[in-house]
Design a protein around this motif. Structure first.
Motif, mmCIF file in Angstrom:
data_model
loop_
_atom_site.group_PDB
_atom_site.id
_atom_site.type_symbol
_atom_site.label_atom_id
_atom_site.label_comp_id
_atom_site.label_asym_id
_atom_site.label_seq_id
_atom_site.Cartn_x
_atom_site.Cartn_y
_atom_site.Cartn_z
ATOM 1 N N ARG A 99 32.630 2.524 -51.965
ATOM 2 C CA ARG A 99 31.899 1.503 -52.701
ATOM 3 C C ARG A 99 30.560 2.062 -53.176
ATOM 4 O O ARG A 99 29.932 2.884 -52.515
ATOM 5 C CB ARG A 99 31.691 0.267 -51.824
ATOM 6 N N GLY A 104 30.573 2.786 -40.953
ATOM 7 C CA GLY A 104 29.775 1.605 -41.228
ATOM 8 C C GLY A 104 30.623 0.361 -41.141
ATOM 9 O O GLY A 104 31.841 0.415 -40.884
ATOM 10 N N ASP A 151 24.581 -3.313 -46.598
ATOM 11 C CA ASP A 151 25.877 -3.644 -47.214
ATOM 12 C C ASP A 151 26.043 -5.145 -47.380
ATOM 13 O O ASP A 151 27.088 -5.728 -47.058
ATOM 14 C CB ASP A 151 27.025 -3.072 -46.391
ATOM 15 N N THR A 178 32.962 -9.357 -45.185
ATOM 16 C CA THR A 178 33.776 -9.511 -46.385
ATOM 17 C C THR A 178 33.596 -10.922 -46.941
ATOM 18 O O THR A 178 33.218 -11.846 -46.204
ATOM 19 C CB THR A 178 35.253 -9.253 -46.064
ATOM 20 N N GLU A 193 39.813 2.291 -43.144
ATOM 21 C CA GLU A 193 39.136 1.002 -43.062
ATOM 22 C C GLU A 193 40.061 -0.022 -42.412
ATOM 23 O O GLU A 193 41.250 -0.091 -42.741
ATOM 24 C CB GLU A 193 38.713 0.536 -44.451
ATOM 25 N N ALA A 226 20.401 -2.264 -49.520
ATOM 26 C CA ALA A 226 21.767 -1.846 -49.828
ATOM 27 C C ALA A 226 22.445 -1.259 -48.597
ATOM 28 O O ALA A 226 23.661 -1.400 -48.420
ATOM 29 C CB ALA A 226 21.765 -0.834 -50.970
ATOM 30 N N ARG A 227 21.670 -0.588 -47.735
ATOM 31 C CA ARG A 227 22.254 0.004 -46.526
ATOM 32 C C ARG A 227 22.781 -1.056 -45.570
ATOM 33 O O ARG A 227 23.592 -0.759 -44.694
ATOM 34 C CB ARG A 227 21.213 0.876 -45.820
ATOM 35 N N ALA A 269 26.744 0.957 -55.215
ATOM 36 C CA ALA A 269 25.805 -0.031 -55.741
ATOM 37 C C ALA A 269 25.112 0.542 -56.967
ATOM 38 O O ALA A 269 24.688 1.707 -56.978
ATOM 39 C CB ALA A 269 24.776 -0.418 -54.691
ATOM 40 N N LEU A 317 27.602 3.348 -50.917
ATOM 41 C CA LEU A 317 27.590 2.469 -49.756
ATOM 42 C C LEU A 317 28.577 2.886 -48.677
ATOM 43 O O LEU A 317 28.554 2.348 -47.577
ATOM 44 C CB LEU A 317 27.906 1.032 -50.197
ATOM 45 N N VAL A 356 27.901 -4.094 -57.352
ATOM 46 C CA VAL A 356 28.648 -3.266 -56.402
ATOM 47 C C VAL A 356 30.054 -3.045 -56.947
ATOM 48 O O VAL A 356 30.730 -4.000 -57.346
ATOM 49 C CB VAL A 356 28.709 -3.913 -55.006
ATOM 50 N N ASP A 390 33.841 -1.690 -56.088
ATOM 51 C CA ASP A 390 34.813 -1.360 -55.046
ATOM 52 C C ASP A 390 36.062 -0.849 -55.742
ATOM 53 O O ASP A 390 36.702 -1.588 -56.505
ATOM 54 C CB ASP A 390 35.131 -2.594 -54.201
ATOM 55 N N ARG A 423 30.709 -4.038 -42.695
ATOM 56 C CA ARG A 423 30.146 -5.039 -43.592
ATOM 57 C C ARG A 423 30.940 -6.329 -43.455
ATOM 58 O O ARG A 423 32.093 -6.316 -42.995
ATOM 59 C CB ARG A 423 30.186 -4.557 -45.047
#
Length: 554
Positions: free
Chosen positions: A237, A535, A270, A539, A500, A267-268, A239, A233, A299, A301, A537
């Protein structure tokens, strides 16, 4: 061989046998003379009219009572042989038998005169038939002459003999063979489709070691819809997916392929695991409401050291700690995909360094003779002692659960290891984080922090400068569009650098084309142009994370 006595034991011939024994009857003697010599009997005024006359007058032909055993057996279209005595000497074969296998000399033991009985596996049964007085049947055996026969051996009471009756089932056997060939081709097609829809090569994340095994059911079991997948991901991360379509054959494999493709697409985005399962539930009903499927989506992490998962009627994930203790993922779980009307939720299970997780389908643990919970317990016991690489663990679990090539169901197993790194290997994995406090002054602090950390990790100057630039753009974007709390995270693995930034706003950024006169809107475009991938996502706490990656030179 006394055919008169044997014929008396055939249904409906008792009166004929009694009449034949009365040799004082002139008409009977003349009839017997005519039968044995093949010439017309001398005329007799007292004799009854020939059967042909009766037919001419509209009366029925000869009744069963008027036929001898030889006449009945001789007219049968099926091969018949009579064997007599403990060595099974040939007493009689009818015309159909001679047409099928050739003439057989009388008085010779069947083992010498009738090799076809050996090829049909009949000879070993003859002694059993005589001893037990019970008929025996050999079904659909092929001869060297090219035909297939079902042979029944019946004892002749009081005569120490065996009647061998062979039914020609060549057409039936050929039809059955054509059906088996068609089923075999159908199965091969389904297996080929199934394997082509599964990942040809599993993605291997930086922090995990993964192996998978798929084994179709035996030749008597139709191929099912078992499947698995591994999807990276971004930002470290991963999946993990495993599922089972509750059907058989090409249709189940096709539905499985559609679900697997949909999982990769979802999944893309996220999304959290329960949202992915929720989308799959709707899609499964649209594909085919009659095709129910189970699935678990998890998933991993590396920063959290756990699996976040959601299950749609699937079996629980098992996790083995480094000391051999096995944990079973608890609820939440929901009904299978395609049932609708259920709000799925996510759960968590720890996956610390040194642990191993196993995802599997019901073919591994389900047995007709025991409850499925007993099968899961057996798998847990096998996992507690399984060590080695993920592929070695896969193979050991398959063997421990007694899965063979003739297993009656498909089996899919996905083994995920989170290795505990020590020594030189551990030096390739580092984490650093900084809370972004204050206002605009947080940006220069973030750049200074990134410069110091990347220098300490001994990155090349060019990569270090790109990392600092990416950090500056991500932090500036968060300061302008996000809300506190804000945090910068840097992570390196043996393959990549990950940057990140998280904040409290859930609005996800998107890349857009900035106009020449615009003073803003170029940050994400800059990130996309310099980084290997990027990317964003949402949280769990309601905020968002925006990340980018740089591949390290190998």
């Amino acid at each position: 061989m006394n055919f008169t006595r044997w014929s008396a034991r055939l249904p409906g011939t008792q009166r004929r046998a009694a009449a034949r024994d009365d040799r004082s009857s002139v008409p009977a003697a003349r009839a017997e003379y005519a039968r044995t010599e093949g010439t017309p009997a001398p005329p007799d005024d007292d004799a009854p009219a020939p059967s042909g006359t009766a037919v001419a007058e509209g009366l029925p032909g000869p009744a069963l009572d008027d036929l001898s055993a030889r006449e009945i057996l001789g007219r049968l279209p099926a091969p018949v042989a009579l064997l007599h005595g403990p060595d099974h000497r040939v007493a009689y074969v009818n015309d159909a038998y001679e047409a099928a296998f050739g003439p057989r000399p009388p008085g010779v033991p069947a083992a010498e005169a009738m090799p076809e009985l050996d090829r049909l596996s009949v000879l070993p049964l003859l002694d059993q038939v005589l001893r037990s007085g019970t008929p025996r049947t050999v079904k659909s055996r092929r001869t060297t002459e090219g035909g297939s026969y079902t042979v029944t051996c019946t004892p002749i009471a009081g005569e120490d003999g065996v009647l061998v009756y062979a039914a020609d089932v060549t057409d039936h056997a050929e039809a059955a063979e054509r059906l088996r060939t068609s089923e075999r081709r159908h199965r091969e097609t389904a297996v080929t489709l199934q394997r082509s829809l599964l990942p040809q090569e599993l993605e291997q994340p930086d922090d995990l070691r993964i192996a998978a095994t798929y084994q179709p059911g035996g030749t008597d079991a139709a191929v099912g819809g078992d499947w698995y997948d591994v999807i990276t991901l971004g930002a470290g991360r991963t999946a993990l997916v495993i599922g089972d379509v509750m059907g058989r054959g090409v249709r189940a494999a096709a539905v499985m392929g559609q679900l697997r493709t949909a999982v990769r697409a979802y999944a893309r985005l996220d999304l959290p695991p329960h949202e992915v399962i929720q989308l799959l539930d709707v899609l499964a009903a649209e594909i085919d409401a009659s095709q129910i499927a189970t699935c678990v989506y998890a998933v991993h992490d590396p920063n959290e050291g756990q699996l976040v998962y959601a299950s749609a009627g699937h079996l629980p994930i098992l996790v083995r700690d480094e000391d051999g203790t096995v944990h079973r993922a608890a609820d939440p779980t929901g009904p299978p995909l395609g049932t609708g009307g259920w709000v799925h939720t996510s759960g968590t299970i720890a996956l610390p360094p040194g642990s191993t997780a196993v995802l599997y389908t019901d073919g591994l643990v389900e047995r007709r003779s025991e409850d499925i919970d007993e099968g899961v317990a057996s798998l847990a016991r096998a996992l507690s002692g399984a060590k080695g690489s993920p592929q070695v663990v896969c193979d050991r679990l398959i063997r421990s659960l007694g899965v063979t090539a003739e297993h009656d169901d498909d089996v899919a197993v996905l083994v995920v290891q989170h290795p505990a790194r020590t020594g030189t290997n551990a030096e390739l994995f580092h984490n650093a984080a900084l809370d972004l406090l204050g206002g605009i002054e947080a940006a220069p602090r973030a750049r200074a922090f990134a410069t110091g950390v990347l220098s300490s990790w001994r990155f090349p100057v060019e990569l270090r400068d790109l990392g600092v630039l990416a950090t500056s753009e991500l932090v500036a974007n968060s300061l302008q569009h996000g809300t506190p709390p804000m945090r910068l995270g840097l992570r390196r693995t043996d393959r990549r650098l990950i940057i990140e930034v998280t904040d409290g706003d859930d609005h996800l950024p998107r890349r857009r084309q900035a106009e020449p006169a615009d003073e803003a809107g170029r940050g994400i475009s800059i990130i996309a142009s310099i980084a290997t991938s990027w990317g964003s996502r949402r949280t769990p706490g309601g905020g968002k994370a925006v990340w980018c990656e740089f591949a390290l030179p190998q």
